[in-house]
Design an enzyme around this catalytic site. Sequence first.
Site, PDB file in Angstrom:
ATOM      1  N   HIS A 292       1.238  16.314 -26.482  1.00 12.46           N
ATOM      2  CA  HIS A 292       1.071  14.915 -26.060  1.00 12.46           C
ATOM      3  C   HIS A 292      -0.218  14.276 -26.567  1.00 12.46           C
ATOM      4  CE1 HIS A 292       4.485  15.900 -23.610  1.00 12.46           C
ATOM      5  NE2 HIS A 292       4.516  14.724 -23.038  1.00 12.46           N
TER       6      HIS A 292
ATOM      7  N   ARG B 278      -1.494  21.981 -14.779  1.00 14.74           N
ATOM      8  CA  ARG B 278      -0.543  20.901 -15.088  1.00 14.74           C
ATOM      9  C   ARG B 278      -0.771  20.327 -16.480  1.00 14.74           C
ATOM     10  NH1 ARG B 278       2.073  16.172 -11.263  1.00 14.74           N
ATOM     11  NH2 ARG B 278       3.292  15.226 -12.934  1.00 14.74           N
TER      12      ARG B 278
ATOM     13  N   LYS C 261       4.089  11.509 -11.391  1.00 14.38           N
ATOM     14  CA  LYS C 261       3.195  10.685 -12.213  1.00 14.38           C
ATOM     15  C   LYS C 261       3.878   9.351 -12.454  1.00 14.38           C
ATOM     16  CE  LYS C 261       0.400  13.849 -14.990  1.00 14.38           C
ATOM     17  NZ  LYS C 261       0.137  14.322 -16.366  1.00 14.38           N
TER      18      LYS C 261
ATOM     19  N   HIS D 199       0.755  10.978 -28.193  1.00 16.32           N
ATOM     20  CA  HIS D 199       0.340   9.665 -27.686  1.00 16.32           C
ATOM     21  C   HIS D 199      -0.400   8.881 -28.771  1.00 16.32           C
ATOM     22  CE1 HIS D 199       0.503  10.707 -23.093  1.00 16.32           C
ATOM     23  NE2 HIS D 199       1.685  10.544 -23.634  1.00 16.32           N
TER      24      HIS D 199
ATOM     25  N   HIS E 263       9.160   8.259 -27.473  1.00 22.14           N
ATOM     26  CA  HIS E 263       8.178   9.159 -26.866  1.00 22.14           C
ATOM     27  C   HIS E 263       8.496  10.621 -27.192  1.00 22.14           C
ATOM     28  CE1 HIS E 263       5.378  10.786 -23.933  1.00 22.14           C
ATOM     29  NE2 HIS E 263       6.375  11.503 -23.415  1.00 22.14           N
TER      30      HIS E 263
ATOM     31  N   ARG F 182       0.815  -1.232   0.000  1.00 23.53           N
ATOM     32  CA  ARG F 182       0.000   0.000   0.000  1.00 23.53           C
ATOM     33  C   ARG F 182       0.843   1.275   0.000  1.00 23.53           C
ATOM     34  NH1 ARG F 182      -3.515  -2.897   3.633  1.00 23.53           N
ATOM     35  NH2 ARG F 182      -5.214  -3.779   2.417  1.00 23.53           N
TER      36      ARG F 182
ATOM     37  N   GLU G 217      -3.310  17.611 -11.643  1.00 24.40           N
ATOM     38  CA  GLU G 217      -3.729  17.996 -12.996  1.00 24.40           C
ATOM     39  C   GLU G 217      -5.220  18.303 -13.100  1.00 24.40           C
ATOM     40  OE1 GLU G 217      -1.658  15.922 -16.189  1.00 24.40           O
ATOM     41  OE2 GLU G 217      -3.414  16.222 -17.456  1.00 24.40           O
TER      42      GLU G 217
ATOM     43  N   GLU H 294      11.358  17.670 -24.931  1.00 22.52           N
ATOM     44  CA  GLU H 294      10.656  18.029 -23.686  1.00 22.52           C
ATOM     45  C   GLU H 294      11.282  19.272 -23.040  1.00 22.52           C
ATOM     46  OE1 GLU H 294       7.891  16.500 -22.733  1.00 22.52           O
ATOM     47  OE2 GLU H 294       7.963  14.366 -23.245  1.00 22.52           O
TER      48      GLU H 294
ATOM     49  N   ASN I 244       1.272  18.839 -21.082  1.00 25.41           N
ATOM     50  CA  ASN I 244       0.931  17.876 -22.136  1.00 25.41           C
ATOM     51  C   ASN I 244       0.961  18.501 -23.522  1.00 25.41           C
ATOM     52  OD1 ASN I 244       0.502  15.748 -20.296  1.00 25.41           O
ATOM     53  ND2 ASN I 244      -1.499  16.592 -19.795  1.00 25.41           N
TER      54      ASN I 244
ATOM     55  N   LYS J 133       8.875  22.809 -14.290  1.00 26.35           N
ATOM     56  CA  LYS J 133       7.918  21.740 -13.974  1.00 26.35           C
ATOM     57  C   LYS J 133       7.549  21.762 -12.493  1.00 26.35           C
ATOM     58  CE  LYS J 133       6.491  17.031 -14.545  1.00 26.35           C
ATOM     59  NZ  LYS J 133       6.596  15.770 -15.253  1.00 26.35           N
TER      60      LYS J 133
HETATM   61  P1  NAD Z   1      13.575   4.881 -21.673  1.00 24.21           P
HETATM   62  O1  NAD Z   1      13.434   4.769 -20.222  1.00 24.21           O
HETATM   63  O2  NAD Z   1      13.043   3.776 -22.525  1.00 24.21           O
HETATM   64  O3  NAD Z   1      15.108   5.083 -22.009  1.00 24.21           O
HETATM   65  C1  NAD Z   1      15.479   5.179 -23.363  1.00 24.21           C
HETATM   66  C2  NAD Z   1      16.569   4.170 -23.732  1.00 24.21           C
HETATM   67  O4  NAD Z   1      17.816   4.686 -23.283  1.00 24.21           O
HETATM   68  C3  NAD Z   1      16.437   2.790 -23.117  1.00 24.21           C
HETATM   69  O5  NAD Z   1      16.797   1.847 -24.096  1.00 24.21           O
HETATM   70  C4  NAD Z   1      17.457   2.789 -21.988  1.00 24.21           C
HETATM   71  O6  NAD Z   1      17.968   1.512 -21.740  1.00 24.21           O
HETATM   72  C5  NAD Z   1      18.504   3.714 -22.526  1.00 24.21           C
HETATM   73  N1  NAD Z   1      19.246   4.470 -21.529  1.00 24.21           N
HETATM   74  C6  NAD Z   1      18.749   5.114 -20.456  1.00 24.21           C
HETATM   75  N2  NAD Z   1      19.695   5.805 -19.852  1.00 24.21           N
HETATM   76  C7  NAD Z   1      20.820   5.596 -20.525  1.00 24.21           C
HETATM   77  C8  NAD Z   1      22.150   6.052 -20.398  1.00 24.21           C
HETATM   78  N3  NAD Z   1      22.487   6.932 -19.441  1.00 24.21           N
HETATM   79  N4  NAD Z   1      23.085   5.608 -21.269  1.00 24.21           N
HETATM   80  C9  NAD Z   1      22.729   4.746 -22.266  1.00 24.21           C
HETATM   81  N5  NAD Z   1      21.507   4.307 -22.456  1.00 24.21           N
HETATM   82  C10 NAD Z   1      20.556   4.724 -21.595  1.00 24.21           C
HETATM   83  O7  NAD Z   1      12.892   6.211 -22.253  1.00 24.21           O
HETATM   84  P2  NAD Z   1      12.783   7.729 -21.770  1.00 24.21           P
HETATM   85  O8  NAD Z   1      12.769   8.519 -23.006  1.00 24.21           O
HETATM   86  O9  NAD Z   1      13.727   8.061 -20.703  1.00 24.21           O
HETATM   87  O10 NAD Z   1      11.327   7.774 -21.100  1.00 24.21           O
HETATM   88  C11 NAD Z   1      10.173   7.577 -21.864  1.00 24.21           C
HETATM   89  C12 NAD Z   1       9.064   7.167 -20.940  1.00 24.21           C
HETATM   90  O11 NAD Z   1       8.823   8.219 -19.991  1.00 24.21           O
HETATM   91  C13 NAD Z   1       7.749   6.909 -21.638  1.00 24.21           C
HETATM   92  O12 NAD Z   1       7.201   5.714 -21.169  1.00 24.21           O
HETATM   93  C14 NAD Z   1       6.877   8.083 -21.212  1.00 24.21           C
HETATM   94  O13 NAD Z   1       5.508   7.754 -21.179  1.00 24.21           O
HETATM   95  C15 NAD Z   1       7.426   8.370 -19.859  1.00 24.21           C
HETATM   96  N6  NAD Z   1       7.178   9.742 -19.388  1.00 24.21           N
HETATM   97  C16 NAD Z   1       6.647   9.882 -18.156  1.00 24.21           C
HETATM   98  C17 NAD Z   1       6.423  11.147 -17.650  1.00 24.21           C
HETATM   99  C18 NAD Z   1       5.934  11.322 -16.248  1.00 24.21           C
HETATM  100  O14 NAD Z   1       5.596  12.448 -15.861  1.00 24.21           O
HETATM  101  N7  NAD Z   1       5.883  10.277 -15.457  1.00 24.21           N
HETATM  102  C19 NAD Z   1       6.748  12.283 -18.419  1.00 24.21           C
HETATM  103  C20 NAD Z   1       7.298  12.088 -19.670  1.00 24.21           C
HETATM  104  C21 NAD Z   1       7.511  10.804 -20.157  1.00 24.21           C
HETATM  105  N1  GLY Z   2       4.625  14.891 -18.237  1.00 27.61           N
HETATM  106  C1  GLY Z   2       3.410  15.514 -17.866  1.00 27.61           C
HETATM  107  C2  GLY Z   2       3.223  15.673 -16.407  1.00 27.61           C
HETATM  108  O1  GLY Z   2       4.058  15.309 -15.615  1.00 27.61           O
HETATM  109  O2  GLY Z   2       2.211  16.186 -16.003  1.00 27.61           O
END
Ligand code: NAD
Ligand code: GLY
Length: 370
Positions: free
Chosen positions: A250, A243, A145, A254, A268, A123, A239, A187, A247, A229
């Site tokens: 997005h 907030r 998030k 998406h 992404h 939990r 949101e 971003e 997006n 942010k």
């Molecule tokens: P990811 O986590 O898939 O990383 C991208 C790639 O880079 C992976 O193959 C990973 O193994 C590699 N990698 C990571 N760090 C590395 C490093 N230092 N050196 C070499 N390789 C490395 O992708 P991302 O772009 O970091 O994140 C995308 C995700 O984030 C999506 O799922 C998206 O929906 C999510 N997201 C979430 C929020 C939120 O607010 N929670 C906001 C934006 C995006």
């Molecule tokens: N990436 C959008 C948010 O965190 O609200």
Amino acid sequence: MTVDAVRVGLDARSDDILVGDGLIAGAGARMRAVLPAPRVVVVSDETVAGLHLPALLASLDAAGIRHDRVILPPGEATKDFAHLQHLCEATLGFGIDRRTTLVALGGGVIGDITGFAAAILLRGLGFVQVPTTLLSQVDSAVGGKTAIDMPAGKNLVGAFHQPLLVLADMAALATLPRRELLAGYAEVVKYGLIDDPAFFAWCEANGGALVGGDVDARRHAVVASCRSKAAIVARDERETGDRALLNLGHTFGHALEVEVGFGGALLHGEAVAIGILMAFDLSARLGLCPAEDAARVRRHFGAVGLPTGLATIRGERWTAERLLAHMGKDKKVRDGRVTFILTRGIGKAFVARDVAVADVTGLLADAIAA
Ligand code: NAD
Ligand code: GLY
């Protein structure tokens, strides 16, 4: 080593984002101050673990923090129920208790699934974000998030769960492939486009150097993005208002990701870049935004090497109908209407809930034909 600190001010759920060089190597000492007990489970992906896990584990040992680990496959496809189940079962198998903390070492995929596991295990456990991509340092590790994807769409199962601490190590970016760095840069630019035209101008002047490896430029961008942010999250954690501005790009992005599938053909951040341009084009089409502002953003994305339209994603056969159907399943749908973030120009984004479907269809048809 100088470290910048950005506070996410949310009363009891506040946390600090530390930005600097060598923060993974010094993570144990920094974490001790926030951990409820000196016990963690580190979650990473195979690629990041091979590059950065040894330094993190050494720092935990040096700080006297007991650790176990779960290593997941890299890539967006990991953000699903099967991997969440595996992560939860493996973590429970270590005999954790409520004072155990999860540590996400990786990009947004690892941060999102680890944060969600932390939200639901026993939990609710605490978690620390150690983001290793530019995208995760400027966006996904900040603001709480957490989620996994569903076949129907991105991030449809998740929770708001704030981290205890975020450690954004500039050194991690040195191993990041250029394509991933660029995707994260979309971003960064987003923050200038939302409400900070001076930061967009900074991006125009310094984006090339940042992408090329300039550490000072990267650090400035991460700190500025986290400040933007953090300010938005502090006034609208869940949101219900502002907030949603985060997006920008997005709703379109998406839909593109769902259409292409979560296999890596479209990252992404790449989808967000195209989505931002669509949001500007739609705004210009509606007479809300000068066409020159849309052109200026497109020029900057093109100059640094980001995608500037659908034509840059080879092999896809888009239809406006399918993309619209994906948008209809977006979390931002309210009373059957899709929410868009539109703009009156660079730095003037706003939430629009009354966009006519015909205008969106027209925009998509033009984007597909271009
Ligand atoms: P990811 O986590 O898939 O990383 C991208 C790639 O880079 C992976 O193959 C990973 O193994 C590699 N990698 C990571 N760090 C590395 C490093 N230092 N050196 C070499 N390789 C490395 O992708 P991302 O772009 O970091 O994140 C995308 C995700 O984030 C999506 O799922 C998206 O929906 C999510 N997201 C979430 C929020 C939120 O607010 N929670 C906001 C934006 C995006
Ligand atoms: N990436 C959008 C948010 O965190 O609200």
